[in-house]
Design a protein around this motif. Sequence first.
Motif, PDB file in Angstrom:
ATOM      1  N   LEU A  21     -10.986   7.827  50.710  1.00  0.00           N
ATOM      2  CA  LEU A  21     -11.998   8.396  52.276  1.00  0.00           C
ATOM      3  C   LEU A  21     -13.915   9.197  51.918  1.00  0.00           C
ATOM      4  CD1 LEU A  21      -9.282   9.548  54.029  1.00  0.00           C
ATOM      5  CD2 LEU A  21     -10.678   7.805  55.393  1.00  0.00           C
ATOM      6  N   ILE A  22     -13.415   9.633  50.148  1.00  0.00           N
ATOM      7  CA  ILE A  22     -13.940  10.507  50.185  1.00  0.00           C
ATOM      8  C   ILE A  22     -15.376   8.957  49.753  1.00  0.00           C
ATOM      9  CG2 ILE A  22     -15.124  11.357  47.714  1.00  0.00           C
ATOM     10  CD1 ILE A  22     -12.280  12.556  47.822  1.00  0.00           C
ATOM     11  N   ASN A  32      -7.390   9.059  49.891  1.00  0.00           N
ATOM     12  CA  ASN A  32      -7.991   9.812  49.570  1.00  0.00           C
ATOM     13  C   ASN A  32      -9.584   9.570  49.279  1.00  0.00           C
ATOM     14  OD1 ASN A  32      -6.511  11.849  51.829  1.00  0.00           O
ATOM     15  ND2 ASN A  32      -5.761  12.703  49.908  1.00  0.00           N
ATOM     16  N   ILE A  66     -16.091   5.796  50.984  1.00  0.00           N
ATOM     17  CA  ILE A  66     -16.689   6.090  52.041  1.00  0.00           C
ATOM     18  C   ILE A  66     -17.514   6.655  53.115  1.00  0.00           C
ATOM     19  CG2 ILE A  66     -16.699   5.469  55.315  1.00  0.00           C
ATOM     20  CD1 ILE A  66     -13.287   4.345  54.153  1.00  0.00           C
ATOM     21  N   VAL A  67     -17.275   8.510  52.821  1.00  0.00           N
ATOM     22  CA  VAL A  67     -18.133   9.738  53.320  1.00  0.00           C
ATOM     23  C   VAL A  67     -19.596   9.361  51.810  1.00  0.00           C
ATOM     24  CG1 VAL A  67     -18.368  11.407  52.963  1.00  0.00           C
ATOM     25  CG2 VAL A  67     -16.194  10.453  54.484  1.00  0.00           C
TER      26      VAL A  67
END
Lengths: 219, 94
Positions: free
Chosen positions: B9-10, B6, B12-13
Amino acid sequence: MHIMEGFLPKAYALFWWVLYMPFLIMGMKKLKNGLEKGHDNKLLIGLVAAFTFCISALKIPSVVGSCSHPTGIGLGAILFGPLMMAFIAAIVLLLQALILSHGGITTLGANGFSMGVVGPFAAFFAYKLALKSGLSKKVAIFIAAFSSNFLTYVMTSIQLGTAFSGQEGVVLSTLKYLSIFSLTQLPIAILEGFLTVLIFNLLRENKEQIRLVGMEEIL
Amino acid sequence: MKTKQNLILIGIVILLAITPLIINPNSEYKGADGAAQDQIILEYPDYEPWFTPFFEPASGEIESFFFSMQAAIGAGFIAYFFGRMKGRQDNAKH
């Protein structure tokens, strides 16, 4: 995908409203049924609506030097099927049209059709197709959210291309609007894909609750 | 393991949103919706919008205020949802 107020000729604005209407009505029924299915289901519907509400307000910079926004529609379309999002998209678009003068009432039919019909159906079918071709759930969710966002803007390009075809004709004109949107939209759609996978990861950590509302298949 | 994924993912965003500002700092960063509208006006200078909004935010500041409210309300509910789920899970363990 917000076509501004008054920026579709009357006949086109009406055409998209008529096309959107049945989805809007079916979506309303779907939402009503969903809300009656108990408190846990209601909360989860609240989550998908809030996700769309939140991230569709974020204008995010894109590599080509312009900004655009995610739609957040893919999440709800995978969880509740495509129809419910047709109605939730309308609520978001209506608020943005009335309070922010972003989009419009006359163009809500067209904007609702791209964001609330093409978007969720794209997500729904992309998800099923990706799973069928043996991809993992996470990859399927990513592809679904990406397609949902990107195809929404393809639809907007078609809507503008047909209404403002000029001398070059519908196809070239559509491609022209697609070229305006697509380069901006590509990284935003990728971003939305990752963000949607993140929310799914968080949901999966609450297996018990997901089972309560009968959504084991996403676990 | 899950938390690690997670966090990635954060990351990357955030990276996807910030990188453009670094590699392309001199752009105007106008909205794509507005760019499409400009294209229509360019090709159809005579086009008159046949309907105008009842209410328009008085300034860019007011507009961004409404946009941030929209995002904040959405984010608030998302946090409420996951907080509630976490609370339930913790209760079930005891």
